[in-house]
Scaffold this motif. Structure first.
Motif, PDB file in Angstrom:
ATOM      1  N   VAL A 231       0.858  -1.184   0.000  1.00  0.00           N
ATOM      2  CA  VAL A 231       0.000   0.000   0.000  1.00  0.00           C
ATOM      3  C   VAL A 231       0.896   1.237   0.000  1.00  0.00           C
ATOM      4  O   VAL A 231       1.766   1.383   0.865  1.00  0.00           O
ATOM      5  CB  VAL A 231      -0.938   0.011   1.225  1.00  0.00           C
ATOM      6  CG1 VAL A 231      -1.802   1.264   1.208  1.00  0.00           C
ATOM      7  CG2 VAL A 231      -1.811  -1.235   1.234  1.00  0.00           C
ATOM      8  N   ARG A 232       0.703   2.109  -0.986  1.00  0.00           N
ATOM      9  CA  ARG A 232       1.469   3.363  -1.081  1.00  0.00           C
ATOM     10  C   ARG A 232       0.506   4.519  -1.252  1.00  0.00           C
ATOM     11  O   ARG A 232      -0.591   4.352  -1.799  1.00  0.00           O
ATOM     12  CB  ARG A 232       2.434   3.321  -2.263  1.00  0.00           C
ATOM     13  CG  ARG A 232       3.541   2.304  -2.162  1.00  0.00           C
ATOM     14  CD  ARG A 232       4.461   2.392  -3.368  1.00  0.00           C
ATOM     15  NE  ARG A 232       5.062   3.717  -3.462  1.00  0.00           N
ATOM     16  CZ  ARG A 232       5.590   4.200  -4.584  1.00  0.00           C
ATOM     17  NH1 ARG A 232       5.585   3.489  -5.683  1.00  0.00           N
ATOM     18  NH2 ARG A 232       6.110   5.421  -4.603  1.00  0.00           N
ATOM     19  N   PHE A 233       0.943   5.688  -0.758  1.00  0.00           N
ATOM     20  CA  PHE A 233       0.148   6.912  -0.908  1.00  0.00           C
ATOM     21  C   PHE A 233       0.920   7.823  -1.844  1.00  0.00           C
ATOM     22  O   PHE A 233       2.082   8.157  -1.596  1.00  0.00           O
ATOM     23  CB  PHE A 233      -0.071   7.582   0.448  1.00  0.00           C
ATOM     24  CG  PHE A 233      -1.117   8.667   0.406  1.00  0.00           C
ATOM     25  CD1 PHE A 233      -2.461   8.340   0.389  1.00  0.00           C
ATOM     26  CD2 PHE A 233      -0.763  10.005   0.374  1.00  0.00           C
ATOM     27  CE1 PHE A 233      -3.429   9.324   0.353  1.00  0.00           C
ATOM     28  CE2 PHE A 233      -1.724  10.994   0.336  1.00  0.00           C
ATOM     29  CZ  PHE A 233      -3.057  10.639   0.321  1.00  0.00           C
ATOM     30  N   LEU A 234       0.270   8.203  -2.939  1.00  0.00           N
ATOM     31  CA  LEU A 234       0.925   8.977  -3.980  1.00  0.00           C
ATOM     32  C   LEU A 234       0.452  10.423  -3.948  1.00  0.00           C
ATOM     33  O   LEU A 234      -0.682  10.701  -3.575  1.00  0.00           O
ATOM     34  CB  LEU A 234       0.629   8.369  -5.357  1.00  0.00           C
ATOM     35  CG  LEU A 234       0.894   6.860  -5.512  1.00  0.00           C
ATOM     36  CD1 LEU A 234       0.503   6.399  -6.903  1.00  0.00           C
ATOM     37  CD2 LEU A 234       2.353   6.541  -5.243  1.00  0.00           C
ATOM     38  N   GLY A 235       1.329  11.328  -4.365  1.00  0.00           N
ATOM     39  CA  GLY A 235       0.957  12.734  -4.484  1.00  0.00           C
ATOM     40  C   GLY A 235       1.274  13.569  -3.269  1.00  0.00           C
ATOM     41  O   GLY A 235       0.873  14.735  -3.203  1.00  0.00           O
ATOM     42  N   ALA A 236       1.966  13.001  -2.277  1.00  0.00           N
ATOM     43  CA  ALA A 236       2.314  13.749  -1.067  1.00  0.00           C
ATOM     44  C   ALA A 236       3.753  13.439  -0.705  1.00  0.00           C
ATOM     45  O   ALA A 236       4.283  12.363  -1.035  1.00  0.00           O
ATOM     46  CB  ALA A 236       1.382  13.396   0.093  1.00  0.00           C
ATOM     47  N   ASP A 237       4.415  14.387  -0.025  1.00  0.00           N
ATOM     48  CA  ASP A 237       5.759  14.157   0.454  1.00  0.00           C
ATOM     49  C   ASP A 237       5.761  12.970   1.417  1.00  0.00           C
ATOM     50  O   ASP A 237       4.855  12.820   2.227  1.00  0.00           O
ATOM     51  CB  ASP A 237       6.276  15.418   1.162  1.00  0.00           C
ATOM     52  CG  ASP A 237       7.761  15.305   1.466  1.00  0.00           C
ATOM     53  OD1 ASP A 237       8.096  14.657   2.467  1.00  0.00           O
ATOM     54  OD2 ASP A 237       8.567  15.870   0.727  1.00  0.00           O
ATOM     55  N   ALA A 238       6.804  12.120   1.297  1.00  0.00           N
ATOM     56  CA  ALA A 238       6.862  10.908   2.120  1.00  0.00           C
ATOM     57  C   ALA A 238       6.848  11.229   3.606  1.00  0.00           C
ATOM     58  O   ALA A 238       6.324  10.446   4.410  1.00  0.00           O
ATOM     59  CB  ALA A 238       8.112  10.091   1.771  1.00  0.00           C
TER      60      ALA A 238
END
Length: 854
Positions: free
Chosen positions: A33-40
């Motif tokens: 699961v990854r969240f894209l579009g935001a700084d890590a």
């Protein structure tokens, strides 16, 4: 599935999204699961890797914390879920985070206090600390209305995080005589009105010098953006007036004495009675009314509340005798009740403060009256107390003070107790001056009273801080601060269980001195040096690195000492287990094996790799010390369980060689049967492998069926049946026109058995065609199914006799009914036919045909 798909995200607060993943396959599967579009750094996924049995559903929480200052508006982001393994599918769901508007504009005066004549210039730093672009302007106001304010530029457009420096030009009528006039004022942020560029408000011209932005401020208006003080010197200073007054006093002294004595003698009894009556009535009214006034007293320099300030109410027509008095409480608040209806003036006096008449006048004549009706209350009054700006001066001493800087800062924390050394501060800088070659410094126009930190700094020297409590208008001299040279060093190496650690943070602290560095990542990996340390001193050294637990050392440095050879050993902050999974007896890596690690309270799950490094697995984030049960499982393999113990450093104490060598050699939980099927001719001679032979395994109601290979040539006649549950099977080999053959075999778990078979020759028909007792050569022999002869269906096979009259049909379908027909040529009429005969599987049937004589 992601919930919610749209959310309001407040900067600095967590927004939680729930991601639900279901394994719809029939094998154990994993997903990332990854969240894209935001700084890590903004995103935390509590379970970034999910492991699921068939049909199972797992959830992961995605926590997004947007930093302060993120611009308002909608931000399109996405959640990506990717299946593990080769050819893993990827699913992406869009998420909309809406950042609400949070407008905020701050301002500060530099300097906050200016002493001048009629005009004064202040610097105003305006910064947009909100998250939207703001178009605003500054307005200034003083309670007495004696100061006019102008700003250059007068309006500004600021993007989030942007700041601008404007110029405040204050102008007011200066006093002719007496003490300097202290005129406190407030600055507020206001939306621009009308055409500011042309100096218009509401479409009407504004007189020259008037404040084109000044709005009416409601009683519930927010606190001012900044508070400043304009101190206006009188036209004729006190020294000149004192000299003139002395000369006048000598001349008129006798006259004054004579007039005074005459006034006392001539005052009538009626006048005295009237004065007593007025005073009595005034005293009675002040204690029997129903009106009141209330408010708060704050410090001019910092805005903090002031307790213990005397508050006096006077009749507006007679400011010589107080009608009611009180004092501010710990919160700086005051209230005067039971006042009669009328006009009042208020006076505020406190030790160390200049006397102030409401709202900010130095005398009663300039004070503002408060008109109270019967039962009315005037609340929310705010009065600012202060004094004439203070001056601080002193000397910085040390070996080399040239180039040092003195900064006056507002402490960020509460003042320390008396005698305690203050910690280094990072508060707002009020003043900053360079130190002279002789070490002297002077700080003028210091807002007072207040508590400040005097910070002395210079590269290569330790920063020194001295806290001072400045009284109103104080002229503080003789301040001495010693600048200590940083001539000490600490060097060493940071190591872990696996060797030197690069990029570790090393921080040394002694009192208000803090020096930090990081360890080398190239060359002498793990080494560090802390320089410019003041000596002698005792330093607390804290060493930290990602993935390791921090270590703290206490080191003493003598004068000028260079301490070397310091070694800091870091243990891991969590444990890790890993290894390889293989299948015996091949010893090949086994991918897709589920690995479960449990300490009884919590379970970590993963799957061995199938592609890059088949059979490899690892699990991190394990609490140490601890004992863990590691279970290896796959549907076609026999499960294995290993118990591993980790110590406080993450090293294995039992159960495996090392933490990264928890290996498993797994045996298959099913069996395999392979073999080769051959064929013989009608004389019993093996002719070679037999393709397309049906191999059937039966055990109870379970049945498995495969066919022998026909290509490639090397695999011709071979068969293999995998994933067979252990048990006893009946194995049948069958082929068209060939007699079937059966065998019984017993298979154990993990066994790979071999069962070959040889089948009898297929059914055939052969014979001899004769005419007049001799073999008929070159005639055509047709083979018909008995049911097809005489119909439009042609023969199933056709051949020509040899010179001796022999013919053969080597492989025919069986069991079946046939007849043989003989013709001189393919188009000639039939000369003879045989009787209908039946051929059985693997039977070599002989059918001779005799032709009639010519």
């Amino acid at each position: 599935m992601t919930e919610p798909r749209r959310a309001v995200a407040y900067p600095g607060q967590e927004t939680v999204l729930t991601v639900t993943v279901t394994n719809t396959s029939d094998v154990i599967a994993g997903a990332t699961v990854r969240f894209l579009g935001a700084d890590a750094s903004w995103v935390t996924v509590d379970t970034p890797t999910l492991r699921m049995f068939p049909g199972a559903t797992e959830r992961a929480e995605v926590r997004v914390r947007l930093p302060e200052g993120v611009p308002a508006g909608e931000r399109q982001m996405a959640v990506q879920v990717t299946a593990l393994g080769e050819g893993g599918l990827t699913s992406v769901e869009e998420v909309t985070l809406e950042v609400p508007r949070a407008p905020r504009v701050d301002a500060r005066l530099e300097p906050a206090t200016v002493t001048a004549g009629r005009r004064a210039v202040f610097g105003v730093v305006v910064e947009n600390t909100g998250n939207t672009t703001e178009t605003s302007s500054l307005v200034g106001s003083d309670a007495e209305g004696k100061v006019r304010f102008g700003f250059v530029p007068d309006t500004f457009v600021l993007a989030p995080g942007e700041q601008i420096t404007t110029e405040l030009r204050a102008r007011g009528r200066r006093p002719w005589f007496g003490s300097p006039a202290v005129r406190p004022f407030e600055l507020r942020i206001a939306e621009p009105r009308g055409d500011v560029a042309t100096g218009r408000r509401g479409g009407r011209p504004v007189p020259d010098g008037a404040d084109a932005h000044a709005p009416s401020v409601a009683s519930d208006a927010p606190p001012p953006a900044a508070i400043g003080v304009l101190v206006q010197r009188p036209v004729f200073n006190r020294g000149l007036m004192s000299m003139l007054g002395l000369l006048v006093a000598v001349s008129v002294f006798a006259v004054v004495i004579a007039v005074a004595l005459t006034s006392v003698v001539n005052r009538s009894a009626a006048d005295r009675d009237l004065a007593l009556q007025v005073a009595q009535a005034r005293a009675q009214g002040a204690t029997t009314g129903t009106s009141s006034v209330a408010g708060a007293v704050r410090l001019l320099s910092s805005g903090e509340v002031v307790a213990g300030v005397a508050v006096e109410a006077f009749d507006a027509g007679d400011p010589t005798r107080a009608l009611a008095t009180t004092a501010t409480d710990e919160a700086g608040a005051f209230e005067l009740s039971t006042l009669a209806a009328g006009e009042y003036k208020l006076r505020f006096r406190g030790a160390g403060f200049s006397e102030v008449w409401y709202p900010s006048s130095p005398s009663a004549e300039q004070a503002q009256s408060i008109d109270l009706g019967v039962g009315e209350s005037a609340t929310g009054l705010v009065v600012l107390l202060g004094g004439v700006p203070a001056t601080l001066s002193g000397l910085v001493v040390g070996a080399d003070v040239a180039g040092a800087t003195v900064q006056l800062e507002l402490p960020m924390e509460e003042p320390d107790i008396a005698g305690a050394a203050p910690a280094a501060t990072s508060g707002a800088i009020v003043r900053s001056v360079p130190v002279g070659a002789d070490g002297s410094f002077r700080l003028d126009d210091v807002p007072s009273p207040n508590v400040y930190d005097i910070v002395v700094s210079k590269p290569g020297f330790s920063t020194q801080v001295q806290r001072v409590d400045v009284a109103a208008g104080e002229l503080r001299a003789g301040i001495e601060i010693r600048l200590l040279e940083g001539d000490g060093t600490i060097s060493g190496t940071v190591v872990g269980t696996q060797g030197p650690i690069g990029d570790a943070t090393v921080i040394a602290t002694a009192g208000d001195v803090t020096v930090r560095t990081v360890t080398l990542t190239d060359g002498d990996v793990g080494s560090f040096t802390l320089r410019n340390l003041p000596t002698p001193a005792t330093f607390t050294v804290v060493v930290a690195a990602e993935g390791y637990s921090a270590a703290t050392l206490s080191l003493d440095l003598a004068a000028g000492q260079a301490l070397t050879g310091v070694s800091a050993t870091l243990g891991v902050d969590s444990g890790r287990l890993g290894g390889m999974v293989s299948v015996t007896p091949s010893s090949l890596g086994a991918g897709g094996v589920g690995v479960s690690v449990s300490d009884g309270a919590r379970t970590w799950q993963t799957v061995s790799q199938s592609a890059v490094s088949p059979g490899a697995w690892s699990v991190s984030g394990l609490a140490i010390p601890g004992t863990y049960t590691v279970t290896f499982s796959r549907a076609d393999l026999a499960s294995q369980i290993v118990s591993v113990s980790l110590d406080a450093h993450g090293s294995v104490t039992s159960g495996a060689q090392r933490a990264d060598r928890v290996n498993a050699a797994m045996r298959s939980s099913t069996a395999q049967l392979t073999g080769t099927v051959s064929q013989t001719d009608d004389r019993g001679v093996v002719t070679g492998p037999a393709p397309n032979v049906t191999v059937t395994l039966s055990s109870g109601t379970a049945q498995y069926e495969v066919s022998t290979a026909s290509t490639p040539a090397a695999q011709r006649g071979r068969y293999a049946v995998d994933a067979l549950p252990p048990g006893t099977y009946t194995v049948t080999f069958s082929r068209s026109s060939t007699a079937s053959r059966s065998s019984i075999v017993t298979l154990a778990a993990g066994q790979s058995a071999v069962l070959d078979a040889t089948l009898a020759s297929p059914a055939s028909i052969r014979g001899k065609v004769t005419q007049a007792g001799a073999g008929a050569a070159g005639v055509v022999v047709n083979l018909y199914r008995a049911s097809d002869y005489g119909t439009a269906v042609g023969p199933v096979a056709s051949t020509v006799t040899t010179g001796a009259g022999d013919y053969v049909f080597p492989e025919v379908e069986a069991p079946q009914h046939y007849l043989v027909e003989v013709r001189l040529s393919a188009t000639a009429a039939a000369l003879a036919t045989s009787a209908v005969t039946t051929v059985q599987n693997s039977q070599a049937l002989v059918v001779d045909v005799a032709l009639p004589s010519p």
